[in-house]
Write a protein that holds these residues in place. Structure first.
Motif, PDB file in Angstrom:
ATOM      1  N   THR A  68       0.857  -1.198   0.000  1.00 17.39           N
ATOM      2  CA  THR A  68       0.000   0.000   0.000  1.00 17.39           C
ATOM      3  C   THR A  68       0.890   1.245   0.000  1.00 17.39           C
ATOM      4  N   ARG A  73      -3.635   6.449   4.139  1.00 16.06           N
ATOM      5  CA  ARG A  73      -4.645   6.710   5.162  1.00 16.06           C
ATOM      6  C   ARG A  73      -4.857   8.220   5.342  1.00 16.06           C
ATOM      7  N   GLU A  74      -3.760   8.954   5.393  1.00 16.64           N
ATOM      8  CA  GLU A  74      -3.865  10.406   5.602  1.00 16.64           C
ATOM      9  C   GLU A  74      -4.570  11.067   4.416  1.00 16.64           C
TER      10      GLU A  74
ATOM     11  N   THR B  10     -13.734   7.438  10.349  1.00 20.62           N
ATOM     12  CA  THR B  10     -12.292   7.416  10.633  1.00 20.62           C
ATOM     13  C   THR B  10     -11.877   6.025  11.105  1.00 20.62           C
ATOM     14  N   VAL B  13     -11.735   3.821   8.099  1.00 19.96           N
ATOM     15  CA  VAL B  13     -10.524   4.089   7.307  1.00 19.96           C
ATOM     16  C   VAL B  13      -9.317   3.437   7.970  1.00 19.96           C
ATOM     17  N   ASN B  14      -9.195   3.666   9.271  1.00 17.28           N
ATOM     18  CA  ASN B  14      -8.045   3.109   9.983  1.00 17.28           C
ATOM     19  C   ASN B  14      -7.969   1.595   9.829  1.00 17.28           C
ATOM     20  N   HIS B  17      -8.527   0.594   5.270  1.00 21.76           N
ATOM     21  CA  HIS B  17      -8.049   1.275   4.056  1.00 21.76           C
ATOM     22  C   HIS B  17      -7.039   0.432   3.272  1.00 21.76           C
ATOM     23  N   GLU B  18      -6.257  -0.354   3.995  1.00 22.58           N
ATOM     24  CA  GLU B  18      -5.262  -1.149   3.279  1.00 22.58           C
ATOM     25  C   GLU B  18      -5.907  -2.279   2.475  1.00 22.58           C
ATOM     26  N   TYR B  21      -7.650  -0.850  -0.536  1.00 22.03           N
ATOM     27  CA  TYR B  21      -6.698  -0.469  -1.583  1.00 22.03           C
ATOM     28  C   TYR B  21      -6.164  -1.709  -2.311  1.00 22.03           C
ATOM     29  N   GLN B  39     -10.419   6.008  -2.274  1.00 19.69           N
ATOM     30  CA  GLN B  39     -10.950   7.234  -1.670  1.00 19.69           C
ATOM     31  C   GLN B  39     -12.456   7.342  -1.910  1.00 19.69           C
TER      32      GLN B  39
END
Lengths: 266, 179
Positions: A68, A73-74, B10, B13-14, B17-18, B21, B39
């Protein structure tokens, strides 16, 4: 699959064998009900299935093994925050403070552009409707495909260029701006202006005739880009029969250096 | 962002998100597009957080948003013509390779060569560990169609990965035109 042979049975057997997961109760499902007896009757078929399952396990692991990108994330959280704030931000009428030789073309281009925009109102249409996301996707892909091709210097006589594809009056065009035709962007010919700004930041402004409204696009360049991903800040707007897409190599701050100065209305 | 919804998104996402992706990358084959898609998944999730009733289903829910976004983005791709790319169990290697022996670049090429509808089925099988029945239900496609797509996509993937050099020439065109 009943053992009578034939191409259809072979096909069904293979499809069932590829779908069957031995760690589940799949053989009780009607689609795989015939597979159990086949596996029991044929050691070689059973062995083939074991090999398929072993390979599937390896492929499952490998397929999920993707690095990744740093800062992902940010950037997602930034985008969420931008989306939240953009709902209440208003793009003002800008009071351009054009400065110096660096942006010498701006006044000439923007004046002529304003006149040229009138001429194209209602004239061009996209053949079909597109979403803002699709337009941005295509623009990013186009920039990636054409990287390394800076285009030509702007011609001495800008009349024809400005009549068909005037740059946006929201964007600063440095003196080093180059251009190149885009044969087909979402079904229409357009023009790409390539610019290098402060600190060597590069940006591309795509200009494509498009009178059909694209949902979610405003009439002026947004203060914040719609996307800041993969090292690119991208936005789009639509005005007077033209679609503008600005792709900037950099972040939101870099993106704003390509916009004419303006003060947000609180 | 502010409020309870922002705290929840949040957290999503934490935590996810990986994996979103990674899945997006396997679907698209391009880092930029994968990140954009990722996103977009979380933006959509933020808007529809009230639809997520069971927190433990979050991963699956995000993957569903992802797949819909991907298929929607491919809806305007060139029309594809039907072609029969074949079932084949003979290309299953006798010795199962170790993970590090799988050529990652070739793997992605193989996925890219599949028609989007086949790619989604294959990735649901491998990435989500979904059964053929679960795939059919999630995509609202008949079970027989899913079994057919899955078997052909798996065979094609193996062909790319384990066929001798030169045997995959022309394969891309074939698989891209398959429905």
């Amino acid at each position: 699959m009943s053992g009578s042979g034939g191409m259809n049975d072979d096909r069904r057997t293979i499809e069932a064998l590829e779908a069957y997961r031995s760690d589940r109760d799949d053989l009780s499902e009607p689609e795989l009900a015939d597979l159990g007896p086949c596996l029991a009757a044929s050691p070689s078929l059973a062995e083939t299935h074991r090999r398929v399952e072993r390979l599937d396990a390896v492929l499952s692991t490998v397929i999920q093994d993707v690095p990744t990108p740093q800062g992902l994330r940010e950037r997602i959280l930034d985008r969420l925050a931008e989306a939240s704030t953009s709902a209440v931000s208003i793009r003002p009428a800008h009071g351009p403070q054009r400065s110096s030789r660096r942006w010498v073309l701006t006044s000439v281009v923007s004046t002529a552009a304003a006149a040229a925009l009138v001429a194209v109102i209602g004239y061009w249409y996209f053949p079909t409707g597109y979403t803002a996301d699709e337009a941005l996707d295509r623009a990013v892909a186009w920039c990636q495909d054409s990287s390394g091709k800076p285009g030509e210097l702007l011609p001495a006589d800008l009349t024809a260029l400005l009549r068909e594809h005037p740059p946006s009056t929201d964007v600063i065009l440095p003196a080093n701006t180059r251009w190149q035709p885009v044969d087909n962007f979402l079904g229409r010919p357009g023009v790409a202006y390539t610019m290098t700004g402060w600190g060597g930041a590069r940006a591309t402004l795509l200009v494509v005739p498009c009178s059909r409204p694209i949902p979610d696009l405003g009439p002026t360049a947004p203060v914040s880009p719609y996307r800041t991903t993969g090292g690119l800040a991208v936005s789009a707007w639509q005005t007077d029969g033209l679609l503008y897409i600005l792709v900037v190599e950099g972040n939101s701050r870099t993106y704003r250096t390509f916009l004419l100065p303006s003060q947000p209305i609180a | 962002m502010s409020g309870e919804a922002d705290v929840k998104i949040t957290e999503l996402v934490n935590e996810h998100h990986e994996s979103v992706y990674r899945y997006a990358y396997r679907l698209t084959g391009r880092p930029h597009e994968a990140e954009d898609l990722t996103q977009q998944v979380f933006l959509t999730a933020h808007e529809r957080l009230d639809q997520l009733r069971q927190p433990e289903a979050a991963r699956s829910w995000l993957f569903t948003i992802l797949k819909r976004g991907f298929l929607k983005s491919r809806r305007r791709s060139r029309p594809v013509a039907a072609a029969d790319f074949s079932l084949n169990l003979e290309n299953v290697p006798a010795e199962t390779p170790r993970g590090e022996e799988i050529d990652r670049e070739r793997l992605q090429q193989a996925l890219d060569a599949l028609a989007p509808k086949h790619r989604v089925v294959l990735l649901m099988f491998y990435f989500e560990q979904a059964s053929y029945r679960e795939i059919a239900e999630a995509l609202d496609v008949p079970i027989g169609t899913i079994m057919s797509r899955l078997a052909r996509a798996k065979a094609q993937l193996r062909q790319w990965l384990f066929a001798a050099e030169g045997e995959t020439e022309g394969l891309q065109e074939t698989t891209r035109t398959a429905t």
